[in-house]
Scaffold this motif. Structure first.
Motif, mmCIF file in Angstrom:
data_model
loop_
_atom_site.group_PDB
_atom_site.id
_atom_site.type_symbol
_atom_site.label_atom_id
_atom_site.label_comp_id
_atom_site.label_asym_id
_atom_site.label_seq_id
_atom_site.Cartn_x
_atom_site.Cartn_y
_atom_site.Cartn_z
ATOM 1 N N ALA A 1 0.871 -1.146 0.020
ATOM 2 C CA ALA A 1 -0.107 0.006 0.141
ATOM 3 C C ALA A 1 0.841 1.192 -0.104
ATOM 4 O O ALA A 1 2.131 1.163 0.429
ATOM 5 N N LYS A 2 0.257 2.209 -0.287
ATOM 6 C CA LYS A 2 0.963 3.591 -0.333
ATOM 7 C C LYS A 2 0.228 4.834 0.060
ATOM 8 O O LYS A 2 -0.293 5.782 -0.598
ATOM 9 N N PRO A 3 -0.207 4.722 1.289
ATOM 10 C CA PRO A 3 -1.092 5.815 1.885
ATOM 11 C C PRO A 3 -0.583 7.181 1.786
ATOM 12 O O PRO A 3 0.757 7.068 2.347
ATOM 13 N N LYS A 4 -1.265 8.269 1.438
ATOM 14 C CA LYS A 4 -0.441 9.442 1.312
ATOM 15 C C LYS A 4 0.989 9.636 0.980
ATOM 16 O O LYS A 4 1.775 10.532 1.318
ATOM 17 N N GLY A 5 1.094 8.781 -0.141
ATOM 18 C CA GLY A 5 2.458 8.851 -0.645
ATOM 19 C C GLY A 5 3.277 8.044 0.138
ATOM 20 O O GLY A 5 4.710 7.877 -0.527
ATOM 21 N N PHE A 6 3.143 7.366 1.300
ATOM 22 C CA PHE A 6 3.996 6.780 2.094
ATOM 23 C C PHE A 6 4.164 5.286 1.884
ATOM 24 O O PHE A 6 3.320 4.456 1.980
ATOM 25 N N SER A 7 5.105 4.600 1.263
ATOM 26 C CA SER A 7 5.427 3.202 0.795
ATOM 27 C C SER A 7 5.484 2.175 2.070
ATOM 28 O O SER A 7 6.147 2.313 3.044
ATOM 29 N N LEU A 8 4.525 1.178 2.096
ATOM 30 C CA LEU A 8 4.393 0.291 2.965
ATOM 31 C C LEU A 8 4.846 -0.936 2.408
ATOM 32 O O LEU A 8 4.508 -1.617 1.235
ATOM 33 N N GLU B 1 -5.458 1.164 10.960
ATOM 34 C CA GLU B 1 -5.936 0.972 9.732
ATOM 35 C C GLU B 1 -5.101 0.194 8.928
ATOM 36 O O GLU B 1 -5.333 -0.553 7.912
ATOM 37 N N ASP B 2 -3.741 0.466 8.823
ATOM 38 C CA ASP B 2 -2.725 -0.292 8.337
ATOM 39 C C ASP B 2 -2.464 -1.559 8.525
ATOM 40 O O ASP B 2 -2.332 -2.596 7.572
ATOM 41 N N ALA B 3 -2.669 -1.940 9.714
ATOM 42 C CA ALA B 3 -2.608 -3.375 10.256
ATOM 43 C C ALA B 3 -3.848 -4.135 9.525
ATOM 44 O O ALA B 3 -3.740 -5.244 9.292
ATOM 45 N N MET B 4 -4.963 -3.576 9.561
ATOM 46 C CA MET B 4 -6.239 -4.264 9.170
ATOM 47 C C MET B 4 -6.207 -4.274 7.738
ATOM 48 O O MET B 4 -6.333 -5.420 6.858
ATOM 49 N N ASN C 1 5.890 -10.582 7.375
ATOM 50 C CA ASN C 1 6.545 -9.448 8.308
ATOM 51 C C ASN C 1 6.084 -8.290 7.917
ATOM 52 O O ASN C 1 6.569 -7.678 6.539
ATOM 53 N N VAL C 2 5.302 -7.415 8.535
ATOM 54 C CA VAL C 2 4.351 -6.415 8.020
ATOM 55 C C VAL C 2 5.144 -4.937 8.316
ATOM 56 O O VAL C 2 5.479 -4.724 9.552
ATOM 57 N N ASN C 3 5.405 -4.020 7.550
ATOM 58 C CA ASN C 3 5.538 -2.549 8.029
ATOM 59 C C ASN C 3 4.370 -1.850 7.883
ATOM 60 O O ASN C 3 3.480 -2.000 7.177
ATOM 61 N N TYR C 4 3.979 -0.633 8.843
ATOM 62 C CA TYR C 4 3.104 0.117 8.794
ATOM 63 C C TYR C 4 3.707 1.416 9.441
ATOM 64 O O TYR C 4 4.693 1.526 9.679
ATOM 65 N N ARG C 5 2.770 2.436 9.116
ATOM 66 C CA ARG C 5 3.344 3.727 9.370
ATOM 67 C C ARG C 5 3.304 4.094 10.860
ATOM 68 O O ARG C 5 2.680 3.221 11.671
ATOM 69 N N LEU C 6 4.273 4.781 11.403
ATOM 70 C CA LEU C 6 4.706 5.133 12.637
ATOM 71 C C LEU C 6 3.899 6.461 12.903
ATOM 72 O O LEU C 6 3.703 7.470 12.082
ATOM 73 N N LEU C 7 3.776 7.086 14.151
ATOM 74 C CA LEU C 7 3.285 8.307 14.435
ATOM 75 C C LEU C 7 4.083 9.255 13.994
ATOM 76 O O LEU C 7 3.462 10.310 13.580
ATOM 77 N N ALA C 8 5.239 9.248 14.049
ATOM 78 C CA ALA C 8 6.218 9.960 13.431
ATOM 79 C C ALA C 8 6.482 10.367 12.001
ATOM 80 O O ALA C 8 7.052 11.231 11.482
ATOM 81 N N ASP C 9 5.882 9.307 11.349
ATOM 82 C CA ASP C 9 5.706 9.504 9.819
ATOM 83 C C ASP C 9 4.828 10.348 9.275
ATOM 84 O O ASP C 9 4.041 10.976 10.022
ATOM 85 N N VAL C 10 5.255 10.717 7.899
ATOM 86 C CA VAL C 10 4.434 11.713 7.351
ATOM 87 C C VAL C 10 4.217 13.141 7.935
ATOM 88 O O VAL C 10 3.546 13.619 8.447
ATOM 89 N N ASN D 1 5.132 13.496 11.113
ATOM 90 C CA ASN D 1 4.695 13.613 12.421
ATOM 91 C C ASN D 1 2.918 13.937 12.612
ATOM 92 O O ASN D 1 2.720 14.378 13.430
ATOM 93 N N THR D 2 2.480 13.442 11.587
ATOM 94 C CA THR D 2 0.878 13.632 11.342
ATOM 95 C C THR D 2 0.336 12.357 11.435
ATOM 96 O O THR D 2 -0.957 12.565 11.582
ATOM 97 N N THR D 3 0.775 11.162 11.437
ATOM 98 C CA THR D 3 0.198 9.872 11.640
ATOM 99 C C THR D 3 -0.746 9.721 12.995
ATOM 100 O O THR D 3 -0.174 10.001 13.985
ATOM 101 N N THR D 4 -2.097 9.386 12.546
ATOM 102 C CA THR D 4 -2.566 8.970 14.172
ATOM 103 C C THR D 4 -2.736 7.436 14.255
ATOM 104 O O THR D 4 -2.761 6.729 13.476
ATOM 105 N N VAL D 5 -3.052 7.264 15.509
ATOM 106 C CA VAL D 5 -3.026 5.767 16.116
ATOM 107 C C VAL D 5 -4.011 5.153 15.170
ATOM 108 O O VAL D 5 -3.933 3.896 14.916
ATOM 109 N N ASN D 6 -5.107 5.506 14.966
ATOM 110 C CA ASN D 6 -6.266 5.067 14.184
ATOM 111 C C ASN D 6 -5.518 4.655 12.870
ATOM 112 O O ASN D 6 -6.073 3.332 12.165
ATOM 113 N N GLU D 7 -5.035 5.466 12.247
ATOM 114 C CA GLU D 7 -4.401 5.353 10.632
ATOM 115 C C GLU D 7 -3.522 3.885 10.965
ATOM 116 O O GLU D 7 -3.632 3.206 9.914
#
Length: 340
Positions: free
Chosen positions: A36-43, A113-116, A93-102, A104-110
């Motif tokens: 996936a590539k949410p908000k242009g951030f490659s996962l 959503e990455d995990a799901m 084995n999965v990468n997901y966004r961290l809070l400090a990514d994008v 420092n705008t990533t939220t914990v619900n996002e």
């Protein structure tokens, strides 16, 4: 003499069965697959496939820990490879966004959503790698354990609006083509068979109240990010507790006669000061009261993060030694779940 022969045969059978279950074999790797590539951030994710004769294999999806602020999938590589080497189970084995990514705008619900979304990607794509989309388990340690738990218990709380409107729901980062979050929820499309929760976070209400969002949390410093709320803006645990409850696994537990949750194996180290044995036990007791399937174990002498790859100072040891007997117990649990 006849009794001796029977005992000898039984011993040989048990020895052979054990060696078959845990015999090491080669694994084939597919690394850094972009899912996936949410908000242009490659996962990306790594897939490890046991080189065995079984054509269609069960799958274990792995989420790394790090307080939602640190690390990436590499810290779970040893665990992923160990399980794939010793079982007939594909590991993802999965990468997901961290809070400090994008910025420092990533939220914990996002992050949830990455995990799901990662699990939905696996269900949609794993056949191409020899995996069975109907035999999937999840696991994770610490923050990753929290994400695994959310997949296991909150997978029906999906909404295309995510957290932009109330009631609060999750819009997975990846969705099968032409399918909405609501349609996934209606079909129970995130349903999995089991979850292994390694010294996981069960209540983000408790986490927030322990100054997670302030300067007292050194993880922000290590992530080189300015401390802030998990949801950004003016949302805080005192004025907006419903946001924190919505990302807390312990808020989604229901009676088994209402909905049967996946089998869960919850474990924690005796010396863990972050996810204490008491916190883990409270979650387990809640499941038992609701007649949900769960097993629980406390590992003597273990602290936090003992399933991390390589060697580390915070546990004074290396994965090979620190991970046992936990990995063997995880394998035994998964083999029983998948009937291997």
């Amino acid at each position: 003499m006849r009794c001796f022969n029977i005992i000898s045969a039984l011993f040989l059978f048990l020895t052979f069965s054990s060696s078959q279950a845990f015999a090491n074999h080669n694994i084939k790797h597919f690394k850094d697959v972009e899912w996936a590539k949410p908000k242009g951030f490659s996962l990306t994710l790594d897939i490890a496939i046991p080189e065995t004769k079984t054509k269609t294999k069960p799958v274990l999806v792995i989420f790394h820990g790090g307080g939602w602020l640190l690390n990436n999938k590499s810290i779970m590589t040893d665990l992923a490879n160990s399980i794939a080497t010793r079982t007939d189970i594909i590991t993802v084995n999965v990468n997901y966004r961290l809070l400090a990514d994008v910025d420092n705008t990533t939220t914990v619900n996002e992050i949830v959503e990455d995990a799901m979304g990662a699990v939905l990607w696996v269900k949609d794509n794993i056949k191409a790698y020899g995996g069975n989309p109907d035999q999937i388990a999840v696991t994770g340690d610490s923050a990753g354990g929290h994400l695994a738990a959310m997949v296991a218990v909150a997978g029906r709380n999906l909404d295309s609006d995510g957290f932009t409107k109330k009631p609060l729901g999750f819009n997975p980062t990846y969705l099968p083509k032409g399918i909405t979050a609501e349609q996934v929820a209606k079909k129970d499309g995130l349903k999995i068979q089991a979850a292994i929760l390694s010294y996981a976070g069960f209540s983000l209400v408790e986490v927030a109240k322990r100054d997670f969002e302030g300067e007292g949390n050194q993880f922000w410093k290590w992530a080189k990010a300015t401390p802030r709320g998990m949801f950004g803006g003016k949302i805080n645990v005192n004025d907006n507790p419903e946001y924190y409850q919505a990302v807390s696994p312990d808020q989604y537990l229901v009676k088994a006669n209402e909905y049967r949750l996946p089998k869960q194996f919850v474990h924690v180290g005796e010396r863990d000061a972050l996810t204490t044995p008491e916190r883990a036990k409270a979650y387990v007791e809640q499941l038992k009261t609701l007649d949900q399937p769960v097993q629980f174990k406390i590992y003597q002498g273990k602290g936090h993060g003992f399933l991390d790859s390589n060697c580390n100072d915070y546990n004074n040891g290396c994965f090979k030694d620190l991970s046992e007997p936990t990995v063997t117990d995880m394998i035994d649990f998964l083999n029983k779940v998948f009937g291997l």
